[in-house]
Design a protein around this motif. Structure first.
Motif, PDB file in Angstrom:
ATOM      1  N   PHE A  86       0.822  -1.257   0.149  1.00  0.00           N
ATOM      2  CA  PHE A  86       0.028   0.023  -0.120  1.00  0.00           C
ATOM      3  C   PHE A  86       0.889   1.301  -0.040  1.00  0.00           C
ATOM      4  O   PHE A  86       0.377   2.252  -0.897  1.00  0.00           O
ATOM      5  N   ALA A  89       2.345   1.810  -3.423  1.00  0.00           N
ATOM      6  CA  ALA A  89       1.394   2.342  -4.388  1.00  0.00           C
ATOM      7  C   ALA A  89       0.845   3.819  -4.182  1.00  0.00           C
ATOM      8  O   ALA A  89       0.690   4.558  -5.040  1.00  0.00           O
ATOM      9  N   ALA A  90       0.908   4.199  -3.073  1.00  0.00           N
ATOM     10  CA  ALA A  90       0.668   5.461  -2.563  1.00  0.00           C
ATOM     11  C   ALA A  90       1.623   6.497  -3.028  1.00  0.00           C
ATOM     12  O   ALA A  90       1.415   7.518  -3.593  1.00  0.00           O
ATOM     13  N   THR A 119      -4.055   5.552   3.255  1.00  0.00           N
ATOM     14  CA  THR A 119      -3.157   4.403   2.923  1.00  0.00           C
ATOM     15  C   THR A 119      -2.724   3.949   4.480  1.00  0.00           C
ATOM     16  O   THR A 119      -2.972   2.836   4.686  1.00  0.00           O
ATOM     17  N   ALA A 122      -6.107   1.807   5.023  1.00  0.00           N
ATOM     18  CA  ALA A 122      -5.847   0.533   4.354  1.00  0.00           C
ATOM     19  C   ALA A 122      -5.097  -0.112   5.030  1.00  0.00           C
ATOM     20  O   ALA A 122      -5.293  -1.778   5.295  1.00  0.00           O
ATOM     21  N   PHE A 244      -5.440   4.330  -7.474  1.00  0.00           N
ATOM     22  CA  PHE A 244      -5.444   4.142  -6.099  1.00  0.00           C
ATOM     23  C   PHE A 244      -6.776   3.314  -5.656  1.00  0.00           C
ATOM     24  O   PHE A 244      -6.704   2.302  -4.825  1.00  0.00           O
ATOM     25  N   THR A 247      -6.583  -0.279  -6.804  1.00  0.00           N
ATOM     26  CA  THR A 247      -5.437  -1.044  -6.222  1.00  0.00           C
ATOM     27  C   THR A 247      -5.466  -1.185  -4.586  1.00  0.00           C
ATOM     28  O   THR A 247      -5.985  -2.101  -3.921  1.00  0.00           O
ATOM     29  N   VAL A 248      -5.119   0.079  -4.134  1.00  0.00           N
ATOM     30  CA  VAL A 248      -5.170  -0.039  -2.470  1.00  0.00           C
ATOM     31  C   VAL A 248      -6.450  -0.342  -1.980  1.00  0.00           C
ATOM     32  O   VAL A 248      -6.609  -1.041  -0.794  1.00  0.00           O
ATOM     33  N   PHE A 340      -1.517  -5.105  -8.472  1.00  0.00           N
ATOM     34  CA  PHE A 340      -1.239  -3.611  -8.201  1.00  0.00           C
ATOM     35  C   PHE A 340      -0.210  -2.875  -9.626  1.00  0.00           C
ATOM     36  O   PHE A 340      -0.505  -2.022 -10.000  1.00  0.00           O
TER      37      PHE A 340
END
Length: 486
Positions: A86, A89-90, A119, A122, A244, A247-248, A340
């Motif tokens: 996460f 990805a962020a 984030t 998550a 975002f 994915t997250v 992701f």
């Protein structure tokens, strides 16, 4: 946890919490800095530091083994895997958003606060072993997403997408909360494990509670028939925010669902297993068929994500059995990591090609992209081919892993649905690739807007990883095996 009880935490629990505490502390400092200085550069670099610094505490947290903090948060290799995923990805989303928000928002600083807060929500959701933590983490994530989706000040689509997501997500959360209440009424506890040991006379109430819980979760995952919000929200949201959300947000909900399925022995009920299998098959087939009809790339990727979450349900079904638990968790985590990469790369390309007012979301706009922007076209081609499951990409190995898990657990219906869905998907993914390979009619490279260098570097890195992990996935697989499951 009361203030007095905080000091009763053991040293091992404190070190296990270190990544989460560092992220939360960084968010607090970022909030103060943004409020005082109102600098976009400071907000951007502060967000990058807030997301990156906690990663330095992850090895120490892993070294302490599994720690259950106050019976509500289980910090183990599984939770920390998602924490890292996460955060990375962020960071990618923050980099892609820096130039994208340029003329779309007067005050851009708060966007990074929302991104870091989402984030954290998550990460807490992925580590939840208690319904209170589950709900808290999920709502921190969701509330941040409402504002991120509507963040651009100009334009009707983001506001419409945010309104739809707010109303429908609120209804799903209410349904999920009522299901949690029914589970608590039968088990007397909000811990996940308590739901797996219920007296036979109370099973009917438990089944109803779990059904309502799963309805809310399936909505968050946009599985059929709870998927109707997905294409509208994906199309209306800003391109980096859409990546975002895809994915997250989806990864956090899948993480907690897999943990709950194992801790509460969810698949011990044949009826639950059948329902999940049917929804998975519908998602694989319907998602891919509806994607065939799309001319908007963001809507196409929305229906594609529905199918891919359907594929992930194979890992859930397999992990829910004692014999297939290890393989199910391994295949699920590897697929999430690959998903992701593929999804962020695709939406990253949309982001860097978007102009100051409109997203580059029409497939017709990608005609001849190979001759205008060969590097960006190569990344989008790699992402599309990986999503289709073409060999030498991470998508192929991720799907192969799921097929192996399904065959090992004799889940033949799900395996065949994956194969059929993937075969359908090849058509519309290749349609993107073919559009990019069209030569300009005058045989000269078409002019294109200059892409921001940081966005270009990010999508190229994602494209390289898509191919690299398709050729040599062993390090990631070994890491997942060492981390273990929930």
């Amino acid at each position: 946890m009361s203030a007095a009880e905080v000091w009763t935490l053991s040293a091992a629990e404190v070190w296990a919490l270190a990544p989460y505490l560092a992220l939360a502390g960084g968010i607090a400092l970022l909030l103060l800095a943004v409020a005082a200085l109102r600098s976009h550069r400071l907000a951007f670099w502060g967000a990058i530091a807030t997301l990156a610094i906690p990663l330095a505490f992850v090895p120490t947290a892993l070294g302490g083994g599994t720690q259950i903090v106050d019976d509500v948060l289980e910090i183990d290799g599984y939770a920390l895997f998602f924490f890292v995923l996460f955060s990375l990805a962020a960071i990618a989303t923050a980099v892609l958003s820096a130039r994208y928000l340029g003329s779309r928002a007067t005050h851009r600083q708060e966007f990074y606060l929302l991104l870091t807060t989402a984030t954290l929500g998550a990460a807490v959701t992925a580590g939840a072993s208690h319904f209170a933590t589950f709900l808290m983490g999920l709502e921190v994530l969701s509330i941040s997403l409402y504002a991120m989706i509507a963040y651009p000040e100009e334009g009707h689509p983001p506001l419409e997408a945010a309104a739809k997501y707010l109303i429908l997500s609120g209804a799903a959360s209410s349904t999920m909360l009522f299901g949690m209440a029914l589970i608590y009424a039968t088990s007397g506890s909000l811990n996940f494990e308590a739901a797996g040991d219920i007296a036979a006379g109370e099973r009917n109430v438990l089944v109803l509670g779990q059904a309502m819980l799963l309805v809310g979760v399936f909505f968050k995952l946009s599985l059929v028939p709870f998927h109707m919000w997905t294409p509208d929200v994906y199309q209306g949201a800003p391109a980096p925010v859409t990546g975002f959300v895809a994915t997250v947000s989806k990864g956090a909900v899948f993480a907690v669902l897999l943990r709950y399925a194992i801790d509460a022995d969810l698949l011990s009920s044949p009826a639950v297993g059948i329902v999940i299998a049917v929804i998975a098959v519908l998602s694989m087939v319907v998602g891919n068929i509806l994607a065939l009809l799309q001319t908007n790339l963001k809507r196409l990727l929305a229906y594609s994500s529905i199918a891919h979450l359907g594929y992930l349900m194979i890992a859930l079904v397999v992990a829910g059995t004692a014999a297939g638990r290890a393989l199910g968790v391994e295949s699920g985590l590897f697929y999430v990591a690959g998903y992701f990469l593929m999804t962020l790369a695709a939406f990253g390309v949309v982001t860097v090609l978007s102009n100051e007012t409109d997203d580059a979301d029409q497939i017709s706009g990608y005609d001849g992209l190979l001759w205008r922007r060969p590097a960006i076209a190569a990344v989008l081609a790699a992402a599309a081919l990986a999503l289709a499951g073409i060999p030498l990409t991470v998508g192929f190995f991720a799907k192969f892993y799921l097929v192996a898990a399904g065959v090992g657990n004799a889940a033949w219906g799900l395996v065949w649905a994956l194969i059929v869905g993937s075969a359908i998907g090849i058509y519309y993914y290749l349609r993107i690739v073919f559009a990019m390979t069209k030569r300009p009619e005058d045989d000269r490279p078409l002019e294109a807007r200059r892409a921001p260098w940081e966005g270009l570097a990010t999508v190229v890195l994602l494209g390289v990883l898509i191919v690299l992990l398709g050729i040599y996935p062993s390090p990631v697989i070994e890491l997942i095996r060492e981390l273990g499951g929930p």
